[in-house]
Design a protein around this motif. Structure first.
Motif, PDB file in Angstrom:
ATOM      1  N   TYR A 111       0.831  -1.197   0.000  1.00 35.77           N
ATOM      2  CA  TYR A 111       0.000   0.000   0.000  1.00 35.77           C
ATOM      3  C   TYR A 111       0.869   1.252   0.000  1.00 35.77           C
ATOM      4  N   SER A 115      -2.385   8.318  -3.569  1.00 33.00           N
ATOM      5  CA  SER A 115      -2.610   8.054  -4.995  1.00 33.00           C
ATOM      6  C   SER A 115      -3.492   9.143  -5.602  1.00 33.00           C
ATOM      7  N   LEU A 124      -8.405   3.936 -13.579  1.00 37.90           N
ATOM      8  CA  LEU A 124      -7.148   3.991 -12.842  1.00 37.90           C
ATOM      9  C   LEU A 124      -6.003   4.315 -13.797  1.00 37.90           C
ATOM     10  N   GLU A 155     -10.414   3.972  -2.307  1.00 38.50           N
ATOM     11  CA  GLU A 155      -9.016   3.906  -2.720  1.00 38.50           C
ATOM     12  C   GLU A 155      -8.711   2.488  -3.197  1.00 38.50           C
ATOM     13  N   TRP A 157      -5.897  -0.215  -5.275  1.00 39.84           N
ATOM     14  CA  TRP A 157      -4.590  -0.521  -5.869  1.00 39.84           C
ATOM     15  C   TRP A 157      -4.514  -2.021  -6.107  1.00 39.84           C
ATOM     16  N   HIS A 158      -3.774  -2.418  -7.113  1.00 39.33           N
ATOM     17  CA  HIS A 158      -3.624  -3.854  -7.376  1.00 39.33           C
ATOM     18  C   HIS A 158      -2.454  -4.099  -8.320  1.00 39.33           C
ATOM     19  N   TYR A 165       3.463  -4.770  -8.609  1.00 41.03           N
ATOM     20  CA  TYR A 165       2.872  -3.534  -8.098  1.00 41.03           C
ATOM     21  C   TYR A 165       3.765  -2.353  -8.435  1.00 41.03           C
ATOM     22  N   SER A 166       3.148  -1.260  -8.868  1.00 40.29           N
ATOM     23  CA  SER A 166       3.926  -0.046  -9.093  1.00 40.29           C
ATOM     24  C   SER A 166       4.562   0.392  -7.774  1.00 40.29           C
ATOM     25  N   TRP A 175       2.247   5.607 -10.375  1.00 43.12           N
ATOM     26  CA  TRP A 175       0.907   5.347  -9.847  1.00 43.12           C
ATOM     27  C   TRP A 175       0.135   4.343 -10.704  1.00 43.12           C
ATOM     28  N   ARG A 178      -3.221   2.497  -9.471  1.00 43.06           N
ATOM     29  CA  ARG A 178      -3.496   3.025  -8.131  1.00 43.06           C
ATOM     30  C   ARG A 178      -4.301   4.306  -8.268  1.00 43.06           C
ATOM     31  N   THR A 193     -10.648  -0.514 -14.716  1.00 46.13           N
ATOM     32  CA  THR A 193      -9.277  -0.983 -14.527  1.00 46.13           C
ATOM     33  C   THR A 193      -9.100  -2.264 -15.334  1.00 46.13           C
TER      34      THR A 193
END
Length: 284
Positions: A111, A115, A124, A155, A157-158, A165-166, A175, A178, A193
């Motif tokens: 995490y 973002s 995204l 929020e 992210w993945h 992951y970025s 980003w 994210r 996404t």
């Protein structure tokens, strides 16, 4: 690009980034320490370790191997990975046992706060040639009383289609995949996404050596990470998985719950998949 990322992404690099991210988080938070609480928890932890040593007649060779491994975990920067994979799901279970609203799950080590803020319907940030099946993730945020929570924050992210992951693997925009979506007046949101893929946790470091030694697999099922919040309500941190996906039934992190499994359907025009999932937040 995929070949470059695969070649250069390492457990040490990922671990170092996760450790630094955790330290940054800790610098922004202050926690009061209850000495009696520390005494109770540490004493019971050590007592449990003593019991394991006695029951299994742990040898000096095994003890020395453990010391060497613990030292290497720190040098690899993999303590966030180790704790988040094997312990966090129980901490989360305890933290959420009185929650009436949506189920939570672990945050994990990847995490990153801050973002980009996006409108109620948004895509995204991603590369122009981002690989993966397009996914529309939509829903509504309400309180336990059913009232819509205007302006709630969703929020997300993945990982990408390669499981990276970025900010934790080279070659990805800062980003990538994210974003922080601000729901509309009725608490509705639509996030465009791609559907992520299952991935292995890093296996070329200390955690990987433990997995090999124990004969375990290193895979996590495909999942979306989310933090959902609204003023006056408890923030919910969760992960959402995909019905029928690999490793949903034997996630190495033991973080899957039945309530967190999505069942996306094809979009009518054949352009991807879509799913609706609503969040219910408890009062703060």
């Amino acid at each position: 690009m995929t070949d470059i990322i695969t070649e250069q992404a390492t457990a040490a690099g990922s671990g170092a980034a996760a450790t630094e991210q955790f330290r940054s988080k800790q610098r922004m938070e202050t926690a009061e320490v209850d000495t009696k609480r520390v005494d109770t928890l540490v004493t019971e932890l050590l007592t449990a370790a003593h019991d394991i040593i006695r029951r299994h007649k742990v040898t000096y060779a095994e003890y020395d191997a453990l010391k060497s491994w613990l030292i290497q975990v720190g040098e690899d920067g993999e303590w966030p990975l180790f704790l988040d994979v094997w312990l966090e799901h129980v901490v989360e279970e305890v933290a959420g046992e009185s929650r009436e609203g949506s189920k939570g799950s672990i945050e994990g080590p990847y995490y990153v706060p801050g973002s980009p803020r996006l409108p109620a319907e948004a895509t995204l940030p991603m590369r122009e040639d981002e690989v993966g099946t397009p996914l529309l993730f939509q829903g509504q945020v309400t309180g336990v009383d059913g009232a819509p929570l205007s302006g709630a924050t969703v929020e997300m992210w993945h990982a990408d289609d390669d499981g990276y992951y970025s900010q934790f693997a080279p070659g990805l925009p800062e980003w990538n995949l994210r974003g922080t979506v601000i729901a509309d007046e009725q608490g509705n949101f639509k996030i465009h996404t791609i559907q992520p893929a299952p991935y292995q946790i890093p296996t070329d470091g200390s955690c990987g050596r433990l997995i090999t030694a124990a004969g375990w697999h290193a895979w996590r099922p495909a999942h979306l990470h989310l933090k959902v919040s609204a003023p006056g309500h408890q923030l919910i941190t969760t992960q959402l998985y995909f019905k029928g996906g690999e490793y949903v039934t034997d996630d190495i992190a033991s973080a899957v719950k039945p309530e967190l499994v999505l069942d996306p359907t094809p979009v009518a025009d054949g352009s991807g998949r879509e799913v609706t999932y609503d969040f219910v937040l408890d009062k703060a």
